[in-house]
Design an enzyme around this catalytic site. Structure first.
Site, PDB file in Angstrom:
ATOM      1  CD  GLN A 128      42.266  43.820  32.735  1.00  0.00           C
ATOM      2  OE1 GLN A 128      43.138  43.331  32.029  1.00  0.00           O
ATOM      3  NE2 GLN A 128      41.425  43.065  33.436  1.00  0.00           N
ATOM      4  N   GLY A 129      41.065  48.629  33.518  1.00  0.00           N
ATOM      5  CA  GLY A 129      39.712  49.041  33.867  1.00  0.00           C
ATOM      6  C   GLY A 129      38.675  48.275  33.064  1.00  0.00           C
ATOM      7  CB  SER A 131      35.452  44.202  36.790  1.00  0.00           C
ATOM      8  OG  SER A 131      35.867  42.943  36.322  1.00  0.00           O
ATOM      9  CD  GLU A 248      43.662  38.409  32.769  1.00  0.00           C
ATOM     10  OE1 GLU A 248      43.695  38.667  33.991  1.00  0.00           O
ATOM     11  OE2 GLU A 248      42.738  38.803  32.025  1.00  0.00           O
ATOM     12  CG  ASN A 390      36.977  28.037  38.611  1.00  0.00           C
ATOM     13  OD1 ASN A 390      37.897  28.750  38.226  1.00  0.00           O
ATOM     14  ND2 ASN A 390      37.167  27.010  39.430  1.00  0.00           N
ATOM     15  CD  GLU A 391      31.320  29.500  38.958  1.00  0.00           C
ATOM     16  OE1 GLU A 391      31.311  28.855  40.013  1.00  0.00           O
ATOM     17  OE2 GLU A 391      32.084  30.485  38.762  1.00  0.00           O
TER      18      GLU A 391
END
Length: 404
Positions: A128-129, A131, A248, A390-391
């Site tokens: 998976q590209g 980030s 996901e 998490n943020e």
């Protein structure tokens, strides 16, 4: 929400259990137990995938018309839970659970006919590209550029992707690229399928704190992508990415695996001294920590079942998947910390040789559980980062679930 299994579901559960008992190889179980990384290594994963594919169960989340089982959400949950309880490895999620639903939902007939069978057969192994350096949690700010050729036949892609899991094994990558820099940043993104085995694609390893080679940086220099390998229309990338990320975060059931791993921790504690003449498993503070984790797992399971109930009614999983991702990430880290604490000094060993399974694996000190504990703990720190921090999940929950 009725969580009681019907007689038909109970019969299906028994069928799955019988299949696992007869067909799940012990070396695959042992390899999964000795793997500290989030994603199972291909030699284990592909072996198990092939067994399930021969049974016709590999595409267990896919509709029948895409080559899948067409199972109900309850059947999918039963299958995942029984696999977790049997010690089976995670399936190769990037192809089976992430890009495949995008292809069979939004892809062209040619894309479906080309790629879906190859995912099931193992001919294609995907990474998976998404980030990029400087564009992690703020995915919409990505800068990898795809320029359409003069004749309109292909894109020329330039840029880099980072934290790309198993890119060193993959022959295909699904990726987000910027095709229009002159519009709102979310509107200028497209979804491409890239052949990794071509000039201009290079992969640089990134070793984790535990010493595992799981992630990479991928460099794309004048890489050519045929227009027919764009999924959806130009500019649809953000819509497709949101669809994929919902799958996901909520397309799997994390609670059964967490519950299984917590049981293994409790078995470890039952054989460990508390240092005061008793056993760790009987220590009051330890029992309190385990009970808190157990309640967290049960709570997560109820939320996951609720989402499955909504899917069974034909509704999308929605933003509640962010709650699952948030809880699962925190619980994963807590369970791995409990294992490390239960093992004490024996769990602090950090073996540099990989893999920790098979004939050439290094000899463990104080057992396999101790050998893998520190590496697993260090690797699980990434849970609160990948797939949305998490943020980010907290912000999604605050805005879309709580209406804040």
């Amino acid at each position: 929400m009725d969580i009681e299994l019907s007689p038909e579901d109970l019969a299906f559960r028994d069928e799955v259990r019988a299949f696992l008992a007869e067909n799940l190889p012990q070396d695959v179980i042992d390899g999964a137990a000795a793997s500290p990384t989030v994603f199972v290594e291909p030699d284990i994963g592909q072996k198990w995938n092939a067994i399930l594919n021969a049974k016709g169960w590999l595409g267990y989340q896919w509709p029948v018309e895409a080559g899948g089982t067409g199972w109900s959400p309850v059947q999918r949950y039963i299958f995942e839970k029984e696999c977790a309880l049997a010690g089976a490895p995670n399936l190769t999620v990037l192809g089976l659970k992430l890009v495949a639903p995008v292809i069979y939902t939004f892809g062209t007939p040619d894309q479906k006919a080309t790629y879906l069978p190859r995912i099931l057969s193992g001919e294609d192994y995907w990474c998976q590209g998404f980030s990029e350096p400087g564009s992690g949690s703020d995915l919409a700010s990505l800068q990898t550029r795809a320029t359409l050729s003069a004749d309109g036949s292909h894109y020329v892609v330039n840029g880099s992707k980072i934290w790309t899991t198993h890119a060193h094994w993959a022959n295909r990558m699904f990726t987000l690229v910027r095709t229009n820099p002159d519009v709102k940043k979310q509107a200028g993104i497209s979804f491409l399928l890239i052949d990794m085995n071509q000039p201009g694609v290079s992969v640089r390893p990134i070793l984790t704190m535990a010493g595992d080679h799981e992630v990479n940086q991928v460099f794309l220099e004048d890489v050519k992508v045929p227009v027919q390998d764009r999924v959806g229309e130009e500019g649809d990338g953000w819509k497709l990415a949101k669809f994929l990320l919902e799958n996901e975060r909520g397309g799997s059931c994390h609670a059964p695996k967490l519950g299984y791993d917590l049981e293994q921790v409790e078995k470890i504690a039952a054989g460990q001294s508390d240092g005061h003449g008793g056993m760790l498993a009987d220590d009051r503070d330890w029992k309190r920590r385990v009970a808190k984790a157990r309640l967290g797992v049960l709570s997560l399971e109820m939320i996951e079942l609720k989402i499955l109930s909504e899917i069974a009614k034909g509704r999308p999983p929605g933003p509640q998947t962010s709650l699952c991702k948030l809880l699962a990430s925190n619980l994963r880290q807590e369970v791995d910390l409990l294992a490390l604490d239960a093992l004490g000094p024996a769990g602090l060993q950090l073996e540099s040789i990989r893999p920790l399974y098979g004939d050439n694996a290094p000899a463990p000190v104080h057992g396999k559980d101790a050998q893998v504990a520190a590496a697993r703990y260090l690797n699980s720190r990434a849970w609160t980062i990948f797939g949305g921090t998490n943020e980010v999940q907290s912000s999604i929950i605050a805005k879309t679930v709580l209406g804040l």
